[in-house]
Design an enzyme around this catalytic site. Structure first.
Site, PDB file in Angstrom:
ATOM      1  N   HIS A 251       0.688  -0.914  -0.100  1.00 20.85           N
ATOM      2  CA  HIS A 251       0.317   0.152   0.097  1.00 20.85           C
ATOM      3  C   HIS A 251       0.920   1.047   0.197  1.00 20.85           C
ATOM      4  O   HIS A 251       0.598   2.208  -1.053  1.00 20.85           O
ATOM      5  CB  HIS A 251      -0.906   0.090   1.092  1.00 20.85           C
ATOM      6  CG  HIS A 251      -1.654   1.534   1.137  1.00 20.85           C
ATOM      7  ND1 HIS A 251      -2.911   0.864   1.229  1.00 20.85           N
ATOM      8  CD2 HIS A 251      -1.564   2.050   1.966  1.00 20.85           C
ATOM      9  CE1 HIS A 251      -4.266   2.098   1.598  1.00 20.85           C
ATOM     10  NE2 HIS A 251      -3.225   3.177   2.326  1.00 20.85           N
ATOM     11  N   GLU A 252       1.633   1.596   1.021  1.00 17.21           N
ATOM     12  CA  GLU A 252       2.794   2.394   0.919  1.00 17.21           C
ATOM     13  C   GLU A 252       3.450   2.390  -0.404  1.00 17.21           C
ATOM     14  O   GLU A 252       3.526   3.834  -1.087  1.00 17.21           O
ATOM     15  CB  GLU A 252       3.633   2.708   2.110  1.00 17.21           C
ATOM     16  CG  GLU A 252       2.605   2.559   3.351  1.00 17.21           C
ATOM     17  CD  GLU A 252       1.735   3.906   4.005  1.00 17.21           C
ATOM     18  OE1 GLU A 252       1.476   4.507   3.020  1.00 17.21           O
ATOM     19  OE2 GLU A 252       0.923   3.328   4.589  1.00 17.21           O
ATOM     20  N   HIS A 255       1.659   4.561  -2.814  1.00 22.24           N
ATOM     21  CA  HIS A 255       1.251   5.895  -2.225  1.00 22.24           C
ATOM     22  C   HIS A 255       2.825   6.531  -2.386  1.00 22.24           C
ATOM     23  O   HIS A 255       2.768   7.816  -3.833  1.00 22.24           O
ATOM     24  CB  HIS A 255       1.263   6.564  -1.580  1.00 22.24           C
ATOM     25  CG  HIS A 255       0.118   6.585   0.008  1.00 22.24           C
ATOM     26  ND1 HIS A 255      -1.248   6.128  -1.379  1.00 22.24           N
ATOM     27  CD2 HIS A 255      -0.209   5.269   0.884  1.00 22.24           C
ATOM     28  CE1 HIS A 255      -1.633   6.465   0.117  1.00 22.24           C
ATOM     29  NE2 HIS A 255      -1.747   5.852   1.137  1.00 22.24           N
ATOM     30  N   VAL A 276      -8.496   8.049 -10.685  1.00 18.95           N
ATOM     31  CA  VAL A 276      -8.073   6.060 -11.671  1.00 18.95           C
ATOM     32  C   VAL A 276      -9.673   6.132 -11.532  1.00 18.95           C
ATOM     33  O   VAL A 276     -10.435   6.195 -10.242  1.00 18.95           O
ATOM     34  CB  VAL A 276      -7.466   5.100 -10.523  1.00 18.95           C
ATOM     35  CG1 VAL A 276      -7.257   4.281 -11.447  1.00 18.95           C
ATOM     36  CG2 VAL A 276      -6.378   5.663 -10.101  1.00 18.95           C
ATOM     37  N   THR A 279     -11.496   2.896 -10.903  1.00 20.76           N
ATOM     38  CA  THR A 279     -11.552   2.087  -9.377  1.00 20.76           C
ATOM     39  C   THR A 279     -12.805   3.592  -8.650  1.00 20.76           C
ATOM     40  O   THR A 279     -12.969   4.634  -8.920  1.00 20.76           O
ATOM     41  CB  THR A 279     -10.523   3.041  -8.153  1.00 20.76           C
ATOM     42  OG1 THR A 279      -9.943   4.130  -8.231  1.00 20.76           O
ATOM     43  CG2 THR A 279      -8.986   2.391  -8.262  1.00 20.76           C
ATOM     44  N   GLN A 281     -15.940   5.252  -7.052  1.00 20.73           N
ATOM     45  CA  GLN A 281     -16.266   6.273  -6.093  1.00 20.73           C
ATOM     46  C   GLN A 281     -16.232   5.468  -5.426  1.00 20.73           C
ATOM     47  O   GLN A 281     -16.993   5.068  -4.513  1.00 20.73           O
ATOM     48  CB  GLN A 281     -17.551   7.638  -6.371  1.00 20.73           C
ATOM     49  CG  GLN A 281     -16.486   8.698  -5.343  1.00 20.73           C
ATOM     50  CD  GLN A 281     -16.950  10.453  -6.745  1.00 20.73           C
ATOM     51  OE1 GLN A 281     -18.119  10.035  -7.477  1.00 20.73           O
ATOM     52  NE2 GLN A 281     -16.467  10.773  -6.493  1.00 20.73           N
TER      53      GLN A 281
END
Ligand SMILES: [Zn+2]
Length: 439
Positions: A251-252, A255, A276, A279, A281
């Site tokens: 996950h990081e 980012h 994006v 994905t 909302q």
């Protein structure tokens, strides 16, 4: 207590504090905020948004260039067509800086390698839990096409295991920017343009990991910080259910490669977005959850199996094609240096030959046929890898002591210098091998 969403609802308080603390260090800021927020029972989660706000406040001079990068990455992504960018695997060299206050935090090489395995599965859509992705989202599973290596060559071109270890006297140094500086009790970054720096350091009770977005932080602090309890899947991480499967780092790094949370920076009013298209909302983060039925918010179904949610590690499984394009735009833009790095290529310079074994390459230089033999103490099993000059693995085979591997060099391999690495439980051995067909 530092969940970004909770934090966002306290925006006036936040800016008051940011104004006050221009010159105060981050640890003090965070402890002040904890006091202000009271003793919440909120579980720990990702700190990327919190730190992003802080960096933007602290370093306004960097933000104009960072915003220009965002603009050019968005343009690149809009023009992207798979056919224009034939699939080439990108391997990102990683250096792990273990900064530890006590011995358990000085995590084992095995625990570090377990994290690399998770990264190399999840960023290749090769993870074993793809079946938990709801059928409606199965066609939105992307092989991002990037892999990660523990650096085999340091910035000076010398042999390395890709791991540095530094004892510190400071508590919770992972939440403080001191972690990025050797003279402040942390560990200096390796050239952040050519290596992904991951600091593994205690982050206290509120944050599991954090990352910098492209160009928004000083280069010396660019990278990812993960608490040792949530890094990898073995050792200290084994007891960290539900964050015990290495997906905090997945996950990081998302980012770090410019992915946002699917809700953008605004929970819970459906106002935010991650830029994006594929994905949906959302206004849910699924923290500490693992849904087994379809979930909806903001008028669409939620992709809670996406790595950029807060869902339990076991329940995260996918990036999307849209996220992949955003990552590739980052690697074609501000993080281009990672793709040009020699960091994954083993260096023979200063290599510590492991006493228990050595590798024989003959002939060297070779003209088309080459033989590798692992010499040394009996019963050692290892992995033989051949790398090209940008660190791409061209050949991989198991090898044991006493065994001979004969290779007819594929015609498409160009003449030049290659790296050969053998890794066994007893360590790593690297050697240069030259291919020279032409006279
Ligand atoms: Zn996050």
């Amino acid at each position: 207590m530092l969940r970004p969403d909770l934090f966002a609802s306290l925006a006036p308080l936040r800016f008051l504090f940011f104004d006050m603390v221009k010159k105060i260090n981050l640890a003090l800021l965070l402890s002040t905020l904890c006091l202000a927020l009271g003793t919440s029972q909120e579980p720990p989660s990702c700190g990327a948004d919190l730190y992003r706000d802080w960096y933007r406040q602290q370093y306004p001079e960097l933000q104009e260039q960072a915003a220009e990068w965002q603009e050019s990455m968005a343009q690149w992504a809009a023009r992207y067509e798979e056919s224009l960018h034939p699939r080439t695997l990108i391997t990102i060299p990683v250096v792990v800086h273990v900064v530890y206050k006590d011995e358990p935090q000085n995590i084992s090489q095995e625990q570090i390698e377990s994290q690399l395995e998770v990264l190399n599965a999840d960023y290749r859509a090769a993870n074993s839990n793809l079946d938990i992705v709801p059928p409606i989202f199965q066609n939105l599973i992307a092989d991002v096409g990037i892999e990660f290596c523990l650096a085999a060559q340091d910035p000076e071109g010398k042999f390395t295991t890709g791991i540095t270890r530094q004892a510190t006297a400071k508590d919770n140094i992972g939440i403080d920017t001191d972690v990025h500086y050797t003279d402040k009790g942390g560990a200096d970054a390796w050239d952040p343009l050519h290596y992904l720096n991951i600091w593994v350091a205690d982050m206290g009770d509120n944050i599991v990991g954090r990352a910098t977005f492209p160009g928004e932080a000083p280069l010396a602090e660019d990278g990812v910080v993960i608490d040792p309890r949530y890094f990898g899947t073995t050792g200290l991480a084994a007891g960290s259910d539900p964050y015990h499967l290495g997906r905090t780092t997945v996950h990081e790094i998302g980012h770090y490669l410019n992915l946002l949370h699917p809700w953008g920076s605004a929970l819970p009013d459906c106002a935010g977005d991650d830029g994006v298209l594929d994905t949906p909302q959302t206004d849910e983060d699924y923290l500490l959850e693992c849904p087994t039925t379809l979930q909806a918010s903001c008028g669409s179904l939620d992709m809670y199996t996406n790595f950029m949610y807060y869902t339990n590690d076991a329940c995260l499984a996918q990036f999307t094609p849209g996220q992949k394009v955003r990552i590739l735009a980052t690697l074609a833009g501000p993080r281009l240096g990672l793709t040009l790095s020699a960091g994954c290529l083993p260096s023979a310079v200063g290599a510590k030959a492991v006493p228990e074994f050595s590798l024989s390459i003959r002939p060297n230089p070779s003209a088309g046929q080459v033989v590798f033999e692992l010499l040394g103490k009996e019963g050692q099993d290892g992995r033989l890898q051949i790398f090209d000059s940008v660190g791409k693995v061209l050949y991989e085979e198991k090898i044991s002591t006493g065994q001979v591997r004969s290779l007819k060099v594929p015609a498409q391999w160009a003449d030049g210098v290659y790296g050969v690495r053998v890794q066994t439980e007893n360590g790593i051995f690297a050697e240069r091998w030259i291919l020279m067909r032409s006279k």
